[in-house]
Design a protein around this motif. Structure first.
Motif, PDB file in Angstrom:
ATOM      1  N   LEU A 189     -67.768  -4.321  54.040  1.00 28.98           N
ATOM      2  CA  LEU A 189     -66.976  -4.768  55.183  1.00 28.98           C
ATOM      3  C   LEU A 189     -67.879  -4.979  56.398  1.00 28.98           C
ATOM      4  O   LEU A 189     -68.853  -4.250  56.578  1.00 28.98           O
ATOM      5  CB  LEU A 189     -65.921  -3.728  55.548  1.00 28.98           C
ATOM      6  CG  LEU A 189     -64.646  -3.655  54.715  1.00 28.98           C
ATOM      7  CD1 LEU A 189     -63.823  -2.451  55.162  1.00 28.98           C
ATOM      8  CD2 LEU A 189     -63.824  -4.927  54.874  1.00 28.98           C
ATOM      9  N   PRO A 190     -67.556  -5.947  57.266  1.00 33.69           N
ATOM     10  CA  PRO A 190     -68.328  -6.073  58.512  1.00 33.69           C
ATOM     11  C   PRO A 190     -68.106  -4.856  59.404  1.00 33.69           C
ATOM     12  O   PRO A 190     -67.108  -4.142  59.283  1.00 33.69           O
ATOM     13  CB  PRO A 190     -67.740  -7.342  59.148  1.00 33.69           C
ATOM     14  CG  PRO A 190     -66.392  -7.505  58.535  1.00 33.69           C
ATOM     15  CD  PRO A 190     -66.496  -6.962  57.144  1.00 33.69           C
ATOM     16  N   THR A 191     -69.044  -4.617  60.301  1.00 35.37           N
ATOM     17  CA  THR A 191     -68.929  -3.508  61.245  1.00 35.37           C
ATOM     18  C   THR A 191     -67.681  -3.689  62.107  1.00 35.37           C
ATOM     19  O   THR A 191     -67.398  -4.787  62.583  1.00 35.37           O
ATOM     20  CB  THR A 191     -70.168  -3.456  62.151  1.00 35.37           C
ATOM     21  OG1 THR A 191     -71.329  -3.279  61.330  1.00 35.37           O
ATOM     22  CG2 THR A 191     -70.076  -2.318  63.143  1.00 35.37           C
ATOM     23  N   ARG A 192     -66.949  -2.585  62.309  1.00 32.96           N
ATOM     24  CA  ARG A 192     -65.670  -2.677  63.007  1.00 32.96           C
ATOM     25  C   ARG A 192     -65.604  -1.741  64.211  1.00 32.96           C
ATOM     26  O   ARG A 192     -66.129  -0.632  64.172  1.00 32.96           O
ATOM     27  CB  ARG A 192     -64.525  -2.305  62.052  1.00 32.96           C
ATOM     28  CG  ARG A 192     -64.417  -3.211  60.838  1.00 32.96           C
ATOM     29  CD  ARG A 192     -63.485  -2.619  59.810  1.00 32.96           C
ATOM     30  NE  ARG A 192     -63.976  -1.344  59.297  1.00 32.96           N
ATOM     31  CZ  ARG A 192     -63.280  -0.518  58.523  1.00 32.96           C
ATOM     32  NH1 ARG A 192     -62.039  -0.836  58.188  1.00 32.96           N
ATOM     33  NH2 ARG A 192     -63.800   0.609  58.098  1.00 32.96           N
ATOM     34  N   ASP A 193     -64.954  -2.224  65.271  1.00 35.22           N
ATOM     35  CA  ASP A 193     -64.523  -1.385  66.390  1.00 35.22           C
ATOM     36  C   ASP A 193     -63.024  -1.186  66.237  1.00 35.22           C
ATOM     37  O   ASP A 193     -62.262  -2.162  66.269  1.00 35.22           O
ATOM     38  CB  ASP A 193     -64.795  -2.062  67.735  1.00 35.22           C
ATOM     39  CG  ASP A 193     -66.258  -2.027  68.125  1.00 35.22           C
ATOM     40  OD1 ASP A 193     -67.004  -1.240  67.533  1.00 35.22           O
ATOM     41  OD2 ASP A 193     -66.648  -2.792  69.024  1.00 35.22           O
ATOM     42  N   ILE A 194     -62.585   0.041  66.086  1.00 33.19           N
ATOM     43  CA  ILE A 194     -61.162   0.349  65.977  1.00 33.19           C
ATOM     44  C   ILE A 194     -60.796   1.073  67.268  1.00 33.19           C
ATOM     45  O   ILE A 194     -61.107   2.251  67.450  1.00 33.19           O
ATOM     46  CB  ILE A 194     -60.873   1.209  64.735  1.00 33.19           C
ATOM     47  CG1 ILE A 194     -61.319   0.444  63.484  1.00 33.19           C
ATOM     48  CG2 ILE A 194     -59.390   1.576  64.648  1.00 33.19           C
ATOM     49  CD1 ILE A 194     -61.335   1.282  62.226  1.00 33.19           C
ATOM     50  N   LEU A 195     -60.171   0.334  68.180  1.00 29.97           N
ATOM     51  CA  LEU A 195     -59.949   0.814  69.540  1.00 29.97           C
ATOM     52  C   LEU A 195     -58.452   0.974  69.787  1.00 29.97           C
ATOM     53  O   LEU A 195     -57.685   0.011  69.662  1.00 29.97           O
ATOM     54  CB  LEU A 195     -60.551  -0.157  70.551  1.00 29.97           C
ATOM     55  CG  LEU A 195     -62.037  -0.484  70.346  1.00 29.97           C
ATOM     56  CD1 LEU A 195     -62.511  -1.506  71.367  1.00 29.97           C
ATOM     57  CD2 LEU A 195     -62.887   0.782  70.419  1.00 29.97           C
ATOM     58  N   LEU A 196     -58.037   2.168  70.153  1.00 28.93           N
ATOM     59  CA  LEU A 196     -56.634   2.467  70.402  1.00 28.93           C
ATOM     60  C   LEU A 196     -56.326   2.392  71.894  1.00 28.93           C
ATOM     61  O   LEU A 196     -57.194   2.615  72.729  1.00 28.93           O
ATOM     62  CB  LEU A 196     -56.277   3.856  69.860  1.00 28.93           C
ATOM     63  CG  LEU A 196     -55.922   3.948  68.367  1.00 28.93           C
ATOM     64  CD1 LEU A 196     -57.069   3.468  67.487  1.00 28.93           C
ATOM     65  CD2 LEU A 196     -55.524   5.366  67.990  1.00 28.93           C
ATOM     66  N   ASN A 197     -55.069   2.074  72.195  1.00 23.45           N
ATOM     67  CA  ASN A 197     -54.645   1.950  73.584  1.00 23.45           C
ATOM     68  C   ASN A 197     -54.469   3.313  74.252  1.00 23.45           C
ATOM     69  O   ASN A 197     -54.149   4.304  73.593  1.00 23.45           O
ATOM     70  CB  ASN A 197     -53.320   1.186  73.671  1.00 23.45           C
ATOM     71  CG  ASN A 197     -53.475  -0.285  73.368  1.00 23.45           C
ATOM     72  OD1 ASN A 197     -54.544  -0.858  73.594  1.00 23.45           O
ATOM     73  ND2 ASN A 197     -52.437  -0.907  72.859  1.00 23.45           N
ATOM     74  N   CYS A 198     -54.647   3.337  75.569  1.00 27.49           N
ATOM     75  CA  CYS A 198     -54.404   4.535  76.379  1.00 27.49           C
ATOM     76  C   CYS A 198     -53.141   4.335  77.215  1.00 27.49           C
ATOM     77  O   CYS A 198     -52.797   3.203  77.570  1.00 27.49           O
ATOM     78  CB  CYS A 198     -55.571   4.787  77.323  1.00 27.49           C
ATOM     79  SG  CYS A 198     -57.119   5.176  76.503  1.00 27.49           S
ATOM     80  N   ASP A 199     -52.476   5.438  77.561  1.00 28.96           N
ATOM     81  CA  ASP A 199     -51.320   5.405  78.454  1.00 28.96           C
ATOM     82  C   ASP A 199     -51.720   5.901  79.834  1.00 28.96           C
ATOM     83  O   ASP A 199     -52.446   6.902  79.962  1.00 28.96           O
ATOM     84  CB  ASP A 199     -50.189   6.290  77.919  1.00 28.96           C
ATOM     85  CG  ASP A 199     -49.552   5.722  76.670  1.00 28.96           C
ATOM     86  OD1 ASP A 199     -49.497   4.477  76.549  1.00 28.96           O
ATOM     87  OD2 ASP A 199     -49.111   6.506  75.812  1.00 28.96           O
ATOM     88  N   LEU A 200     -51.225   5.216  80.862  1.00 30.21           N
ATOM     89  CA  LEU A 200     -51.446   5.644  82.238  1.00 30.21           C
ATOM     90  C   LEU A 200     -50.486   6.784  82.560  1.00 30.21           C
ATOM     91  O   LEU A 200     -49.272   6.644  82.433  1.00 30.21           O
ATOM     92  CB  LEU A 200     -51.229   4.479  83.202  1.00 30.21           C
ATOM     93  CG  LEU A 200     -51.351   4.779  84.704  1.00 30.21           C
ATOM     94  CD1 LEU A 200     -52.761   5.234  85.044  1.00 30.21           C
ATOM     95  CD2 LEU A 200     -50.959   3.556  85.526  1.00 30.21           C
ATOM     96  N   ILE A 201     -51.030   7.925  82.982  1.00 33.88           N
ATOM     97  CA  ILE A 201     -50.242   9.099  83.335  1.00 33.88           C
ATOM     98  C   ILE A 201     -50.371   9.310  84.843  1.00 33.88           C
ATOM     99  O   ILE A 201     -51.445   9.658  85.340  1.00 33.88           O
ATOM    100  CB  ILE A 201     -50.716  10.357  82.584  1.00 33.88           C
ATOM    101  CG1 ILE A 201     -50.770  10.085  81.067  1.00 33.88           C
ATOM    102  CG2 ILE A 201     -49.822  11.536  82.899  1.00 33.88           C
ATOM    103  CD1 ILE A 201     -49.431   9.714  80.440  1.00 33.88           C
ATOM    104  N   VAL A 202     -49.285   9.055  85.563  1.00 30.08           N
ATOM    105  CA  VAL A 202     -49.327   9.112  87.025  1.00 30.08           C
ATOM    106  C   VAL A 202     -48.866  10.479  87.502  1.00 30.08           C
ATOM    107  O   VAL A 202     -47.763  10.931  87.195  1.00 30.08           O
ATOM    108  CB  VAL A 202     -48.444   8.003  87.629  1.00 30.08           C
ATOM    109  CG1 VAL A 202     -48.439   8.107  89.153  1.00 30.08           C
ATOM    110  CG2 VAL A 202     -48.949   6.632  87.204  1.00 30.08           C
ATOM    111  N   ARG A 203     -49.754  11.138  88.277  1.00 29.45           N
ATOM    112  CA  ARG A 203     -49.429  12.433  88.887  1.00 29.45           C
ATOM    113  C   ARG A 203     -49.760  12.376  90.383  1.00 29.45           C
ATOM    114  O   ARG A 203     -49.953  11.301  90.932  1.00 29.45           O
ATOM    115  CB  ARG A 203     -50.199  13.552  88.167  1.00 29.45           C
ATOM    116  CG  ARG A 203     -49.866  13.655  86.673  1.00 29.45           C
ATOM    117  CD  ARG A 203     -50.421  14.945  86.070  1.00 29.45           C
ATOM    118  NE  ARG A 203     -50.127  15.041  84.636  1.00 29.45           N
ATOM    119  CZ  ARG A 203     -51.008  14.771  83.671  1.00 29.45           C
ATOM    120  NH1 ARG A 203     -52.249  14.390  83.987  1.00 29.45           N
ATOM    121  NH2 ARG A 203     -50.653  14.887  82.403  1.00 29.45           N
TER     122      ARG A 203
END
Length: 377
Positions: free
Chosen positions: A344-358
């Motif tokens: 397989l080609p080299t992969r970036d598996i990047l997950l989303n982040c949630d903004l937590i406002v305090r």
């Protein structure tokens, strides 16, 4: 104690049903699985859900995909149990790694395999990391999850040495959180993490939407490559919003040092600070308070990671939440697929982040974008 039924994710239900069909003999070796469209109708699931279930069957060694032909039963038994080494020198210092490991162990895929924690005895993190690498090579593990050292000594680039040794032993590597080489270099190993440049952009843009313009970026010295990527996203957001993009606003310092922090604040008229991570923010906030700055009325402060203590700081911290347990699950799936499909080609598996406002930013959650929220043209 009363028990509560836990409904497994839909993709897991599809995976389990298809595995039973294979292992019961109803689908025999060489048989073609129903098409994706047929599986969508059968299970009432989305194409994404069905695709993930089939990928996990493939990772388990039960099916194989043939280009232009479909997916076929490869074996009626799951692949042999594999052993994977965990090589995380900064475990215990960088707080995201423990929940990532928990996510791996909690993954349904982990039931069929073994995760190994080594026991090095070196006098330094670099020496312990190298010992673990040699232990895993001698043991012949099926793969290694490697989180490169955050700040290896300049005269001993242990990260590249470890990666090279595992490559020579033909042991697959899945990188956790960060690359082996400095940003913006990439290397040739799969990476599971977040999009750090995007994270830097989003958290900076949140401050810009609140009206801040003199925004500093603060990290500790000798930080990981992820910090450089977050700084790049910070600069990109400032440029997009036509806010000052000045080298003098970027600081690598000890956030607990009142003298260094005061030297940053006074001449620059800083009205907000992007901390490279929550660890930096946890040290900076008490320092600012000691110096007499009110947060957020005098200066807004934000971080990235959403560690457990972020909400417990003297001023609860606005931050981006890393989906750590999901990162662990994704890392294990990536490793199994890499073992099954080495080319397989080299992969970036990047997950989303949630903004937590305090409280530390003095604003509300602005994740929903309207036409009025767009950067100025």
């Amino acid at each position: 104690m009363a028990s509560t039924d836990v409904v497994s994710p839909k993709y897991r239900q599809v995976y389990t049903a298809l595995r039973k069909e294979i292992q019961s003999g109803r689908l025999k070796k060489g048989d073609r699985l129903p098409s994706e469209a047929e599986l969508v109708r059968t299970f009432g699931a989305s194409r994404i859900t069905v695709g993930r279930a089939v990928r996990e069957l493939q990772a388990a060694g039960l099916v194989e995909r043939r280009a232009g032909s479909g997916t076929f039963v490869r074996s009626t038994q799951a692949a042999r149990a594999l052993s994977f080494g965990l090589l995380i020198p900064d475990l215990g210092e960088t707080e995201i790694f423990e929940p990532i490991c928990q996510g791996m162990m909690a993954s349904p895929l982990a039931r069929e395999h073994v995760l190994i924690w080594g026991s090095p005895s070196g006098s330094s993190k670099e020496e312990c990391a190298w010992q673990l690498c040699r232990q895993y090579i001698d043991r012949g593990v099926s793969g290694v999850f490697f989180a490169p050292l955050e700040s290896p000594r300049e005269d001993n680039d242990v990260n590249e040495r470890i990666a090279r040794a595992l490559d020579e032993a033909r042991i697959p590597i899945v990188l956790l959180d960060r690359t082996v080489v400095p940003y913006p270099g990439r290397g040739h190993h799969d990476l599971v993490g977040i999009d750090n440049r995007r994270a830097g952009y989003i958290i900076t843009e949140h401050l810009l939407r609140l009206g801040s313009r003199r925004i500093a970026f603060v990290s500790m010295p000798n930080a990981a490559a992820t910090v450089d990527a977050r700084e790049a996203g910070y600069r990109e957001a400032l440029f997009a919003w036509q806010a000052p993009v000045e080298r003098s606003l970027v600081h690598r310092l000890d956030p607990s040092d009142s003298f260094q922090v005061q030297a940053m604040m006074e001449p620059q008229q800083v009205d907000a600070i992007v901390c490279a991570n929550d660890r930096t923010a946890s040290r900076l906030i008490p320092t600012l308070l000691r110096l007499g700055y009110a947060i957020p009325s005098d200066v807004r402060v934000v971080g990235i990671d959403d560690l457990e203590y972020a909400k417990l700081l003297p001023v609860p911290l606005t931050t981006l939440r890393q989906p750590t347990r999901q990162l662990g699950d994704a890392a294990l799936a990536a490793m199994l697929e890499r073992v099954a499909r080495t080319h397989l080609p080299t992969r970036d598996i990047l997950l989303n982040c949630d903004l937590i406002v305090r409280d530390s930013c003095g604003g509300k959650d602005h994740r929903k974008t309207s036409d009025n929220d767009l950067p100025p043209v």
